[in-house]
Design a protein around this motif. Structure first.
Motif: not given
Length: 319
Positions: A245-262
């Motif tokens: 949850a604290r890992d810093r990832y960046t990606w282009p807006p077009s990727h539209d990736l989702r981070r979902i808590p478990v």
């Protein structure tokens, strides 16, 4: 050239008496005499003449003195540069975008006076990182040795903090629209974690995680870097991965990736700090205080069986 002989020569020249130089250096007058005699033999010159008041420099001694002063001062600066408390606090993290680096950055922002050097040892086996701490190459390492009995005798390992995991998926993944997941909902979904290195702590972590929750953790293929992983997730309809949850990832807006808590239970990656058992760098005191102040995770929480106990748990058991 013997630096202790040089120091003895410089102090004797400045004080004019061998016994005064010996007292300041914490050795006997005979030891100072022997050092200076050995230095004179090496240079093949006389540096002092003896007088009723003590010693005086010869012409060769006068010529040699400024150079000897420069050498001894340089040696003292070199020793101070690597002595604990005199140089930057050097801490190893798994990656500069990792939760460990993020936590250290948060600490430094509130303590900008801290002389901090964040490094990344290019090793997968945490025992190699522990050996680097024992050798003094780094002052501490955010690694976990899953078998503490394999730690070098002059280092110790303490719980740092737990990193909650999140599922990372692309917009076309079946779970992309959900806001939260339980581990049981991850079953049968492909969780791709490429490049899991044998003997690494994360290999042990994912082995136990997959076993305890019947998950499909796929480690096939080398890890070509975060950019390739993120590109793959963005284009895939079935591939997901787990990140902190604290890992810093960046990606282009077009990727539209989702981070979902478990959650229920929260999957926690236990992070430890390996540091010297005695005489640690003084700067580590503030780091440990900061780590102890981090908020805990919501219950229930799953941690692997080899996770070191929280410091509060150790204190409770000690009573």
């Amino acid at each position: 050239m013997d630096t202790e002989a040089l120091r003895s020569f410089v102090r004797a020249a400045e004080l004019g008496r061998l016994q005064h130089a010996a007292a300041e250096l914490g050795v006997t007058q005979q030891a100072v005499s022997k050092r200076i005699a050995a230095l004179e033999r090496e240079l093949d010159v006389r540096l002092f003449t003896r007088t009723a008041r003590g010693v005086e420099l010869t012409l060769d001694g006068q010529a040699f003195l400024p150079h000897a002063r420069s050498i001894t001062a340089g040696v003292e600066r070199a020793v101070a540069a690597v002595g604990p408390g005199s140089r930057a606090l050097r801490i190893d993290v798994l990656g500069l975008r990792s939760a460990q680096a993020v936590v250290l950055h948060d600490y430094w922002r509130s303590h900008p006076e801290t002389d901090l050097d964040v490094v990344t040892l290019r090793v997968d086996d945490p025992r190699v990182a522990a050996a680097a701490v024992a050798a003094g190459d780094v002052d501490a390492s955010f690694r976990s040795v899953t078998d503490p009995d394999t730690l070098p005798p002059d280092v110790r390992m303490t719980h740092a903090f737990d990193s909650p995991l999140e599922l990372l998926v692309g917009p076309r993944h079946p779970l992309a629209a959900v806001r939260g997941l339980t581990p049981s909902q991850l079953r049968k979904h492909r969780i791709w974690v490429p490049g899991i290195a044998p003997r690494s702590e994360w290999a042990d972590f994912y082995d136990q995680l997959a076993t305890d929750f019947d998950l499909r953790v796929d480690a096939v293929g080398p890890h070509f870097g975060d950019d390739v992983l993120l590109d793959t997730l963005a284009d895939s309809t079935d591939v997901a991965t787990l990140i902190g949850a604290r890992d810093r990832y960046t990606w282009p807006p077009s990727h539209d990736l989702r981070r979902i808590p478990v959650t229920n239970p929260t999957l926690a990656y236990p992070l430890s700090l390996i540091l010297p058992a005695t005489n640690p760098h003084p700067g580590l005191r503030g780091i440990l205080t900061h780590l102890a102040s981090l908020p805990g995770l919501p219950e229930p929480t799953w941690r692997p069986s080899w996770a070191p106990p929280h410091r509060k748990e150790r204190s409770r058991h000690a009573r």
